[in-house]
Design a protein around this motif. Structure first.
Motif, short mmCIF file in Angstrom:
data_model
loop_
_atom_site.label_atom_id
_atom_site.label_comp_id
_atom_site.label_asym_id
_atom_site.label_seq_id
_atom_site.Cartn_x
_atom_site.Cartn_y
_atom_site.Cartn_z
N ASN A 1 47.65 40.68 36.86
CA ASN A 1 47.00 41.97 37.13
C ASN A 1 46.86 42.24 38.62
OD1 ASN A 1 46.63 43.03 34.50
ND2 ASN A 1 45.07 41.46 34.15
N GLU B 1 45.25 34.76 47.51
CA GLU B 1 45.18 33.95 46.30
C GLU B 1 44.61 32.56 46.64
OE1 GLU B 1 45.69 33.84 42.89
OE2 GLU B 1 45.28 31.70 43.11
N ALA B 2 43.66 32.10 45.79
CA ALA B 2 43.00 30.82 46.05
C ALA B 2 43.96 29.62 45.90
CB ALA B 2 41.82 30.65 45.08
N ASN C 1 41.33 27.71 37.37
CA ASN C 1 41.32 29.16 37.62
C ASN C 1 39.89 29.66 37.44
OD1 ASN C 1 41.52 31.96 37.47
ND2 ASN C 1 43.44 31.93 36.36
N GLY D 1 45.66 38.98 28.29
CA GLY D 1 47.09 38.93 28.02
C GLY D 1 47.86 39.24 29.29
N VAL D 2 49.12 38.81 29.29
CA VAL D 2 49.95 39.05 30.47
C VAL D 2 50.73 40.34 30.25
CG1 VAL D 2 51.88 38.13 31.81
CG2 VAL D 2 50.07 36.59 31.01
N ASP E 1 41.05 40.80 41.31
CA ASP E 1 41.60 40.24 40.07
C ASP E 1 40.77 39.00 39.72
OD1 ASP E 1 43.20 39.57 37.94
OD2 ASP E 1 44.87 38.83 39.13
N GLY F 1 48.36 32.86 38.63
CA GLY F 1 47.17 32.83 37.77
C GLY F 1 47.52 32.29 36.40
N GLY F 2 47.34 33.09 35.37
CA GLY F 2 47.64 32.66 34.00
C GLY F 2 49.11 32.74 33.65
N SER G 1 41.66 40.94 33.78
CA SER G 1 41.65 41.15 32.33
C SER G 1 40.23 41.34 31.80
CB SER G 1 42.35 40.01 31.61
OG SER G 1 41.69 38.79 31.86
N ALA H 1 52.55 31.51 27.63
CA ALA H 1 53.94 31.09 27.42
C ALA H 1 54.71 32.13 26.61
CB ALA H 1 53.98 29.74 26.71
N ALA H 2 54.06 32.78 25.63
CA ALA H 2 54.74 33.77 24.78
C ALA H 2 54.33 35.16 25.26
CB ALA H 2 54.34 33.57 23.33
N VAL I 1 38.67 33.48 48.45
CA VAL I 1 37.79 34.49 49.04
C VAL I 1 36.37 34.24 48.54
CG1 VAL I 1 37.33 36.96 49.22
CG2 VAL I 1 39.69 36.13 49.16
#
Ligand code: FAD
Length: 470
Positions: free
Chosen positions: A12, A31-32, A401, A449-450, A256, A38-39, A442, A57-58, A241
């Motif tokens: 996202n 980004e940390a 995360n 979801g991605v 995000d 991320g996911g 999300s 993965a799917a 951050v």
């Protein structure tokens, strides 16, 4: 001064950054972790040469996403690979119900008494799918609906609890597969709008499948990042951050992150105090000596395999984690075997395999034995194929995360009103009381979801605000 700074390079955050950069705004992402994603990442978690997706993965939502489909991600290396069957749900008798690309094949796997009911449920929405998905994923009204009539009809079928919708089916095969689809959001089957959840996953399969990304989910994130950089955006990794002051001056800050972290970082006090986090998951990544020995042949051809004896067993597992605060003895499992479509994930003849079960929020136990006992019921001999395993319960997921508070992979309970209206009851979920601060994770609609749609919708709120300013 930058136009926008994005905190977090998950799907996202990257989508929001791309959408802004494409419209000519200057953007930097912080980004940390040491890589973007991320996911949507891929790592050698177990043995050399075994490439695991620690999170997603799917990608039924990714391949269908209106945001991703409008980007040239294939030019940046993203290739969706489709297993022969998007999903299978095996039973103890060695048979399986399947979610195939074809509605007819899916209906046939439910048996003659439910085939017609399934077709009547799916067909009217499948013919209007692209517009329906766009409208559904833009709620609450970040864009005017393109087909309000179909959206309203979908609301009538989707808003009631899935337990009601499942009454259309007379046999357990269709009910069990559908209960499993609803369980992807870790909400009790009797919850508001859970019918919509099951329908979206089923329609996504019939429209464009449930693919995996060649080489792993990281390739989606890498494609988004490369596209962003081509558009002039900058990405800074290894940069956690903690306060707004950690960031360069910008006209907009887009988070995000979880609402809790956002409130802390941006000094929003108790603005999100009513936000609820949900149950967690216990995730296992396996390196296997061969494919999973499913008894049901259909399960050997599917990318995703749902594991749960019947709809009552799935309902009981969801109740245990959501209401009773305990880990289920027979956890409902979502499993993915990317190797059926993507030969690049493991050395020749070997496989990576991924399974998770639901556990209470913040649970600190070990679910490995319960997961493997459940797998052995449908794939006897599974344990003999295990070369190595990497486990992660809620504490490990949250450490990986910060968005997975208490192991909640949905970044906020996807149940009750919060399934649809998140992170607050508001028509403007992406804005905050701070005029320059926005949220795009999300934890905002349309939720987990991605698919990048929270990022896409949030970016729209940002560019509207930026264009209003001198
Ligand atoms: C085990 C598991 C399995 C899943 N399976 C699937 C699946 O198969 N299909 C699917 O579609 N979805 C799946 N999901 C869900 C999916 O991964 C998430 O819904 C999705 O990644 C959410 O995207 P996001 O951009 O909102 O947040 P995230 O992907 O969580 O990204 C947030 C990013 O922000 C960074 N960040 C957070 N705080 C800070 C800070 N203070 N400073 C800097 N950076 C920060 C994080 O490090 C992270 O990189 C799964 C998730 C998990 C954990």
């Amino acid at each position: 001064m930058l136009d926008a700074v994005v905190v977090g390079a998950g799907p996202n955050g990257l989508t929001a950054a791309v959408e802004l950069a494409r419209r000519g705004f200057s953007v930097a992402v912080f980004e940390a972790r040491d890589t973007v994603g991320g996911g949507a990442r891929t790592e050698e978690l177990t043995l050399p040469g075994f490439r695991h997706d620690p999170c997603s993965a799917a990608h039924p939502l990714g391949v269908n996403s209106p945001a991703f489909r409008a980007m040239p991600l294939d030019r940046y290396g993203l290739e969706w690979l489709h297993p022969e069957l998007p999903m299978a749900h095996p039973f103890r008798d060695g048979s399986a119900a399947v979610l195939a690309r074809s509605v007819a094949e899916t209906a046939a796997s439910f048996g003659p008494r439910d085939a017609g009911a399934y077709r009547r449920l799916i067909d009217p929405f499948l013919t209007r799918w692209d517009t329906l998905l766009h409208d559904f994923m833009s709620l609450p009204l970040s864009a005017l609906p393109r087909d309000p009539v179909t959206l309203a009809r979908f609301g009538l079928v989707g808003l009631p609890p899935s337990t009601l919708l499942m009454r259309r089916f007379r046999d357990e095969r269709a009910r069990t597969l559908f209960a499993g689809l609803v369980a992807h959001v870790i909400a009790p089957l009797g919850g508001l709008a859970t019918s919509a959840v099951g329908l979206v996953f089923a329609l996504a399969a019939h429209a464009r499948g449930w693919p995996v990304a060649r080489g792993g989910s990281q390739s989606l994130s890498d494609a988004l990042a490369a596209y962003l950089q081509d558009l002039g955006g900058a990405i800074h990794t290894d940069y956690e951050v903690k306060r707004l002051d950690d960031l360069p001056p910008a006209r907009a800050y887009v988070f995000d992150t979880s609402p809790t972290a956002l409130a802390r970082i941006a000094g929003l006090g108790g603005y999100y105090a009513g936000f609820r986090y949900g149950p967690g998951v216990f995730k296992i990544d396996y390196a296997l000596d061969g494919p999973v020995p499913w008894t049901a042949p259909e399960a050997r051809r599917a990318g995703t395999v749902q594991v749960g004896g019947d709809s009552a067993e799935i309902g009981a597992a969801l109740r245990a984690v959501s209401r009773e605060g305990r880990a289920p003895e027979r956890p409902f499992l979502i499993t993915v075997q990317p190797g059926v479509a993507d030969p690049t994930r493991a050395p020749e003849g070997k496989h990576v395999f991924w399974a998770y079960g639901h556990v209470p929020h913040g649970w600190t136990g070990d679910l490995t034995d319960a997961v493997e006992r459940q797998l052995e019921r449908f794939a006897p001999g599974f344990r003999d194929r295990v070369l190595a395993r990497a486990t992660a319960g809620p504490p490990e997921l949250a450490a990986r995360n910060a968005n997975y508070v208490g192991g909640d992979i949905a970044s906020g309970a996807a149940s009750g009103l919060q399934l649809l209206l998140r992170p607050k009851l508001s028509l403007f979920p992406y804005t905050t009381p701070h005029p320059a601060v926005f949220v795009c994770s999300s934890a905002t609609p349309p939720g987990p979801g991605v698919h990048g749609m929270p990022g896409h919708n949030a970016a729209k709120a940002v560019w509207r605000r930026l264009r209003q300013e001198p």
